[in-house]
Write an enzyme that holds these catalytic residues in place. Structure first.
Site: not given
Ligand SMILES: [Zn+2]
Length: 227
Positions: A156, A158, A164, A167
């Site tokens: 998926d 989104t 990411e 992070h």
């Molecule tokens: Zn990651």
């Protein structure tokens, strides 16, 4: 060669993306222009360096330092911490990036994400990479997120983007977690479409930006006064 080759191919791939658009990234959000030994945080357990606390810290510090330096230069700015991103070099993922920012902005209160056409704190890039999508630093203190085409078709998109972006806000990978956890990434498999952080993840981000920001700001001020 085993280490430098994939890093070099990333630099070339990012260079082509930027060249195709006819404009380079902003200096503060520059992609790697040379092979550097930068730790990465992948979406899948097999793709990156795994649950790497040092990589996560380095990435988070790059983002928070960029925010702190700008705020030190403009102390009259609003009290809420805003992290600016550039989506210029990830045109295929505009809607996912915008959705991801909405998700995070509705989930946490001590930090917010906003798009900026110049001087962004971090940037999104897109392309093909056998390691999949990841968050990384360029080895020179700038953070960026790479979104891999194939992985974003398998998983998926989104959720990948929101993961990411997690992070950027300071969260590490936790692949063994359930689908309800955003930072479990590709761990729960391709059927997992949850793109929202759970309550623990929300609390952690609020905590990091409440306490972490002052330390980062102090560091930036100290640097300014030494000049
Ligand atoms: Zn990651």
């Amino acid at each position: 060669m085993r280490i430098s080759l994939p890093l070099l191919s990333t630099a070339v791939g990012l260079g082509l993306t930027a060249a195709a658009l006819g404009a380079g990234p902003a200096a503060s959000a520059a992609a790697p222009q040379e092979p550097v030994r930068a730790a990465q945080l992948g979406y899948e357990p097999s793709a990156g360096s795994g649950e790497d606390a040092a990589a996560n810290r380095a990435f988070f510090e790059a983002v928070i330092k960029s925010v702190a330096e700008k705020r030190a230069a403009n102390p009259s700015a609003a009290a809420a911490v805003t992290v600016y991103y550039s989506a210029t070099n990830a045109p295929s993922f505009r809607s996912q990036i915008s959705r991801s920012a909405q998700i995070w902005n509705s989930s946490v209160s001590n930090v917010r994400l906003a798009e900026s056409s110049s001087g962004a704190d971090f940037a999104y890039y897109e392309g093909n990479d056998s390691r999949g999508s990841y968050a990384s630093t360029d080895g020179h203190g700038s953070g960026y997120i790479f979104l891999d085409y194939r992985q974003n078709q398998q998983y998926d998109s989104t959720r990948v983007t929101a993961h990411e972006t997690g992070h950027v806000l300071g969260l590490p990978d936790h692949y063994s977690g359930p689908c309800s956890e955003l930072m479990s990434g590709g761990g729960p498999g391709t059927s997992c479409t949850n793109a929202y952080p759970n309550s623990t993840e929300r609390s952690r981000v609020n905590q990091l930006w409440a306490n972490g920001f002052k330390a980062a700001l102090d560091k930036a001020l100290e640097k300014t006064s030494r000049r």
